[in-house]
Write a protein that holds these residues in place. Structure first.
Motif, PDB file in Angstrom:
ATOM      1  N   GLU A  18      52.411  47.184  31.137  1.00 53.96           N
ATOM      2  CA  GLU A  18      52.218  48.400  30.341  1.00 53.96           C
ATOM      3  C   GLU A  18      51.135  49.290  30.947  1.00 53.96           C
ATOM      4  OE1 GLU A  18      51.280  46.780  26.545  1.00 53.96           O
ATOM      5  OE2 GLU A  18      53.355  46.199  26.078  1.00 53.96           O
ATOM      6  N   LEU A  19      50.053  48.677  31.441  1.00 55.22           N
ATOM      7  CA  LEU A  19      48.984  49.444  32.082  1.00 55.22           C
ATOM      8  C   LEU A  19      49.471  50.111  33.359  1.00 55.22           C
ATOM      9  CD1 LEU A  19      45.958  46.992  31.638  1.00 55.22           C
ATOM     10  CD2 LEU A  19      46.250  49.202  30.516  1.00 55.22           C
ATOM     11  N   THR A  20      50.316  49.409  34.117  1.00 56.63           N
ATOM     12  CA  THR A  20      50.875  49.986  35.344  1.00 56.63           C
ATOM     13  C   THR A  20      51.675  51.237  35.027  1.00 56.63           C
ATOM     14  OG1 THR A  20      51.011  47.788  36.360  1.00 56.63           O
ATOM     15  CG2 THR A  20      52.347  49.534  37.341  1.00 56.63           C
ATOM     16  N   HIS A  21      52.496  51.150  33.997  1.00 61.24           N
ATOM     17  CA  HIS A  21      53.293  52.317  33.585  1.00 61.24           C
ATOM     18  C   HIS A  21      52.382  53.454  33.127  1.00 61.24           C
ATOM     19  CE1 HIS A  21      56.642  54.560  31.855  1.00 61.24           C
ATOM     20  NE2 HIS A  21      55.907  54.703  30.756  1.00 61.24           N
ATOM     21  N   GLU A  22      51.335  53.109  32.361  1.00 65.18           N
ATOM     22  CA  GLU A  22      50.419  54.135  31.861  1.00 65.18           C
ATOM     23  C   GLU A  22      49.684  54.826  33.002  1.00 65.18           C
ATOM     24  OE1 GLU A  22      46.678  54.653  28.729  1.00 65.18           O
ATOM     25  OE2 GLU A  22      47.576  52.676  29.047  1.00 65.18           O
ATOM     26  N   VAL A  23      49.208  54.043  33.972  1.00 63.75           N
ATOM     27  CA  VAL A  23      48.482  54.628  35.102  1.00 63.75           C
ATOM     28  C   VAL A  23      49.393  55.548  35.903  1.00 63.75           C
ATOM     29  CG1 VAL A  23      47.358  54.101  37.308  1.00 63.75           C
ATOM     30  CG2 VAL A  23      46.766  52.788  35.260  1.00 63.75           C
ATOM     31  N   ARG A  24      50.634  55.142  36.122  1.00 67.10           N
ATOM     32  CA  ARG A  24      51.574  55.994  36.852  1.00 67.10           C
ATOM     33  C   ARG A  24      51.814  57.301  36.115  1.00 67.10           C
ATOM     34  NH1 ARG A  24      56.035  51.318  38.376  1.00 67.10           N
ATOM     35  NH2 ARG A  24      54.867  50.389  40.135  1.00 67.10           N
ATOM     36  N   SER A  25      51.925  57.218  34.792  1.00 67.35           N
ATOM     37  CA  SER A  25      52.136  58.416  33.988  1.00 67.35           C
ATOM     38  C   SER A  25      50.927  59.345  34.059  1.00 67.35           C
ATOM     39  CB  SER A  25      52.420  58.015  32.543  1.00 67.35           C
ATOM     40  OG  SER A  25      52.553  59.144  31.716  1.00 67.35           O
ATOM     41  N   LEU A  26      49.724  58.768  33.963  1.00 64.63           N
ATOM     42  CA  LEU A  26      48.506  59.576  34.034  1.00 64.63           C
ATOM     43  C   LEU A  26      48.344  60.217  35.411  1.00 64.63           C
ATOM     44  CD1 LEU A  26      46.124  57.173  32.098  1.00 64.63           C
ATOM     45  CD2 LEU A  26      46.787  59.469  31.367  1.00 64.63           C
ATOM     46  N   GLN A  27      48.790  59.529  36.457  1.00 62.67           N
ATOM     47  CA  GLN A  27      48.667  60.049  37.814  1.00 62.67           C
ATOM     48  C   GLN A  27      49.496  61.309  38.037  1.00 62.67           C
ATOM     49  OE1 GLN A  27      46.909  58.409  41.169  1.00 62.67           O
ATOM     50  NE2 GLN A  27      45.924  59.200  39.338  1.00 62.67           N
ATOM     51  N   GLU A  28      50.486  61.516  37.187  1.00 64.57           N
ATOM     52  CA  GLU A  28      51.280  62.737  37.295  1.00 64.57           C
ATOM     53  C   GLU A  28      50.521  63.948  36.762  1.00 64.57           C
ATOM     54  OE1 GLU A  28      54.847  61.930  35.169  1.00 64.57           O
ATOM     55  OE2 GLU A  28      55.558  60.393  36.578  1.00 64.57           O
ATOM     56  N   ARG A  29      49.446  63.690  36.003  1.00 63.83           N
ATOM     57  CA  ARG A  29      48.698  64.782  35.378  1.00 63.83           C
ATOM     58  C   ARG A  29      47.299  64.956  35.936  1.00 63.83           C
ATOM     59  NH1 ARG A  29      48.784  62.271  29.724  1.00 63.83           N
ATOM     60  NH2 ARG A  29      47.334  63.978  29.250  1.00 63.83           N
ATOM     61  N   PHE A  30      46.744  63.916  36.543  1.00 62.38           N
ATOM     62  CA  PHE A  30      45.358  63.976  37.008  1.00 62.38           C
ATOM     63  C   PHE A  30      45.290  63.635  38.499  1.00 62.38           C
ATOM     64  CE2 PHE A  30      45.274  62.850  32.475  1.00 62.38           C
ATOM     65  CZ  PHE A  30      44.596  63.968  31.991  1.00 62.38           C
ATOM     66  N   PRO A  31      44.311  64.203  39.218  1.00 62.59           N
ATOM     67  CA  PRO A  31      44.313  64.129  40.679  1.00 62.59           C
ATOM     68  C   PRO A  31      43.853  62.812  41.282  1.00 62.59           C
ATOM     69  CG  PRO A  31      42.414  65.373  39.912  1.00 62.59           C
ATOM     70  CD  PRO A  31      43.259  65.096  38.702  1.00 62.59           C
ATOM     71  N   ARG A  32      43.339  61.895  40.466  1.00 65.41           N
ATOM     72  CA  ARG A  32      42.848  60.627  41.031  1.00 65.41           C
ATOM     73  C   ARG A  32      43.238  59.460  40.136  1.00 65.41           C
ATOM     74  NH1 ARG A  32      38.694  58.264  38.398  1.00 65.41           N
ATOM     75  NH2 ARG A  32      37.558  59.498  36.829  1.00 65.41           N
ATOM     76  N   PRO A  33      43.283  58.256  40.705  1.00 70.71           N
ATOM     77  CA  PRO A  33      43.572  57.070  39.895  1.00 70.71           C
ATOM     78  C   PRO A  33      42.306  56.575  39.199  1.00 70.71           C
ATOM     79  CG  PRO A  33      43.247  56.416  42.166  1.00 70.71           C
ATOM     80  CD  PRO A  33      43.159  57.926  42.141  1.00 70.71           C
ATOM     81  N   PRO A  34      42.439  55.647  38.254  1.00 67.93           N
ATOM     82  CA  PRO A  34      41.255  54.997  37.699  1.00 67.93           C
ATOM     83  C   PRO A  34      40.497  54.260  38.801  1.00 67.93           C
ATOM     84  CG  PRO A  34      43.212  54.476  36.400  1.00 67.93           C
ATOM     85  CD  PRO A  34      43.686  55.130  37.651  1.00 67.93           C
ATOM     86  N   GLY A  35      39.183  54.235  38.694  1.00 64.01           N
ATOM     87  CA  GLY A  35      38.366  53.568  39.710  1.00 64.01           C
ATOM     88  C   GLY A  35      37.526  52.456  39.122  1.00 64.01           C
ATOM     89  N   LEU A  36      37.577  51.279  39.751  1.00 61.36           N
ATOM     90  CA  LEU A  36      36.804  50.115  39.314  1.00 61.36           C
ATOM     91  C   LEU A  36      35.991  49.592  40.492  1.00 61.36           C
ATOM     92  CD1 LEU A  36      36.102  47.746  37.366  1.00 61.36           C
ATOM     93  CD2 LEU A  36      38.185  46.610  38.191  1.00 61.36           C
ATOM     94  N   ALA A  37      34.684  49.427  40.291  1.00 61.29           N
ATOM     95  CA  ALA A  37      33.805  48.870  41.325  1.00 61.29           C
ATOM     96  C   ALA A  37      33.268  47.523  40.864  1.00 61.29           C
ATOM     97  CB  ALA A  37      32.656  49.826  41.616  1.00 61.29           C
ATOM     98  N   VAL A  38      33.672  46.464  41.547  1.00 59.55           N
ATOM     99  CA  VAL A  38      33.169  45.126  41.255  1.00 59.55           C
ATOM    100  C   VAL A  38      32.122  44.775  42.313  1.00 59.55           C
ATOM    101  CG1 VAL A  38      33.740  42.690  40.989  1.00 59.55           C
ATOM    102  CG2 VAL A  38      35.368  44.429  40.239  1.00 59.55           C
ATOM    103  N   LEU A  39      30.910  44.452  41.860  1.00 54.31           N
ATOM    104  CA  LEU A  39      29.820  44.097  42.761  1.00 54.31           C
ATOM    105  C   LEU A  39      29.609  42.592  42.727  1.00 54.31           C
ATOM    106  CD1 LEU A  39      27.254  46.915  41.841  1.00 54.31           C
ATOM    107  CD2 LEU A  39      29.016  46.933  43.636  1.00 54.31           C
ATOM    108  N   TRP A  40      29.646  41.983  43.897  1.00 52.74           N
ATOM    109  CA  TRP A  40      29.480  40.538  44.021  1.00 52.74           C
ATOM    110  C   TRP A  40      28.350  40.275  45.007  1.00 52.74           C
ATOM    111  CZ3 TRP A  40      33.132  37.413  47.654  1.00 52.74           C
ATOM    112  CH2 TRP A  40      32.703  36.087  47.727  1.00 52.74           C
ATOM    113  N   VAL A  41      27.317  39.575  44.557  1.00 57.21           N
ATOM    114  CA  VAL A  41      26.152  39.292  45.393  1.00 57.21           C
ATOM    115  C   VAL A  41      26.134  37.806  45.741  1.00 57.21           C
ATOM    116  CG1 VAL A  41      23.648  39.445  45.607  1.00 57.21           C
ATOM    117  CG2 VAL A  41      24.888  41.131  44.223  1.00 57.21           C
ATOM    118  N   GLY A  42      26.091  37.498  47.044  1.00 54.59           N
ATOM    119  CA  GLY A  42      26.039  36.107  47.473  1.00 54.59           C
ATOM    120  C   GLY A  42      27.407  35.540  47.786  1.00 54.59           C
ATOM    121  N   ASP A  43      27.479  34.205  47.862  1.00 53.84           N
ATOM    122  CA  ASP A  43      28.721  33.554  48.294  1.00 53.84           C
ATOM    123  C   ASP A  43      29.136  32.409  47.377  1.00 53.84           C
ATOM    124  OD1 ASP A  43      29.282  34.995  50.871  1.00 53.84           O
ATOM    125  OD2 ASP A  43      27.269  34.258  51.315  1.00 53.84           O
TER     126      ASP A  43
END
Length: 290
Positions: A18-43
């Motif tokens: 459902e989220l995939t469909h929603e993002v595709r629909s929103l992409q038809e109206r807005f110039p960029r996709p949603p952005g997520l930044a995951v920060l991982w420190v260490g190993d």
């Protein structure tokens, strides 16, 4: 009686579709996709697995994950704060998640508190926790939100029910108790100093176990017909030297008593990542004005 299996893996797959469909629909109206930044420190190996899963799932629904970073274990707190500040100011980033645990030289609370509350897709900023306490809209903690979605999808009416929450962490126990209260359940919180835990759990219509102790809850501790949500994820090694994941609930014995139960793995775990993605899309919609 054998309990209904609350299949988080199947529900997560449906929500992600459902989220995939929603993002595709929103992409038809807005110039960029949603952005997520995951920060991982260490190993940390466990962190590596969790971050990889989050990034794969995010990319799979059309979220831009390119601003995420894997940072060295020697990173200073000041350096990480500066990176968070940059992401807060980046208009292409809708969600920021800092993978825990962090190295000992970094104060986790200081980092989490620095994230813009409207980009806090893990729902751990004091502002978002305060919004939850006040019953106001906001980004919700992912695992508790996943628990509530599982209950809702199963058609479980919580109004007037007695719910016992095992564990009082800020990650699961406290927020899920507040969410259960929002649905008009009567909530009892239990913890390491609770007396006669079994008597409490046997009185409950709903039991949420989130303490990190394998097999803590068995069938003798559950009222017949209760709903049991197992948030625990524990890796154990059997006599043959094989390791496997188990929850805080003894699944085999509880399944014969409860009316509904989540498995481990495949229950709450997949829902946590899915609610993270849902939070990211929610933040994106707000930021682009949808």
């Amino acid at each position: 009686m054998s309990a209904l299996l609350l299949d988080g893996k199947a529900l997560a797959a449906r929500i992600q579709a459902e989220l995939t469909h929603e993002v595709r629909s929103l992409q038809e109206r807005f110039p960029r996709p949603p952005g997520l930044a995951v920060l991982w420190v260490g190993d940390n190996p466990a962190s590596a697995a969790y971050v990889g899963n989050k990034n794969r799932s995010g990319a799979g629904v059309g979220i831009d994950i390119s601003k995420g970073q894997h940072l060295p274990a020697t990173l200073s707190e000041a350096e990480l704060l500066a990176i968070v500040d940059e992401l807060n100011a980046d208009a292409s980033v809708d969600g920021i998640l800092v993978q825990l645990p962090l190295p000992e030289q970094i104060d986790s609370n200081r980092i989490l508190d620095r994230i813009d509350p409207d980009k806090d897709v893990d729902g751990l900023h004091p502002t978002n926790l305060g919004r939850l306490v006040r019953g106001e809209p906001g980004l919700r903690s992912c695992t508790p939100a996943g628990v509530m979605r599982l209950l809702a999808e199963a058609g479980i009416d919580l109004a007037g029910k007695t719910a016992v929450v095992l564990g009082r962490s800020i990650l699961v126990g406290k927020p899920v108790a507040l969410m259960l209260l929002e649905k008009n359940a009567t909530v009892i919180m239990a913890h390491s100093r609770t007396r006669d835990l079994a008597a409490l759990t046997r009185s409950a219509d709903v039991v949420v176990a989130a303490v990190g102790k394998p097999g803590l809850v068995d069938g003798a501790m559950i009222k017949p017909g209760a709903v049991v949500i197992d948030v625990g994820i524990n890796r154990i090694t059997d006599a043959a030297g094989k390791s496997r994941l188990v929850g805080d609930v003894d699944f085999a014995s509880v399944r014969e008593v409860a009316s509904a139960i989540t498995p481990v793995p495949g229950g709450v775990g997949p829902m946590t990542v899915t609610m993270l993605l849902a939070n990211t899309v929610q933040s994106y919609r707000r930021r682009v004005g949808s």
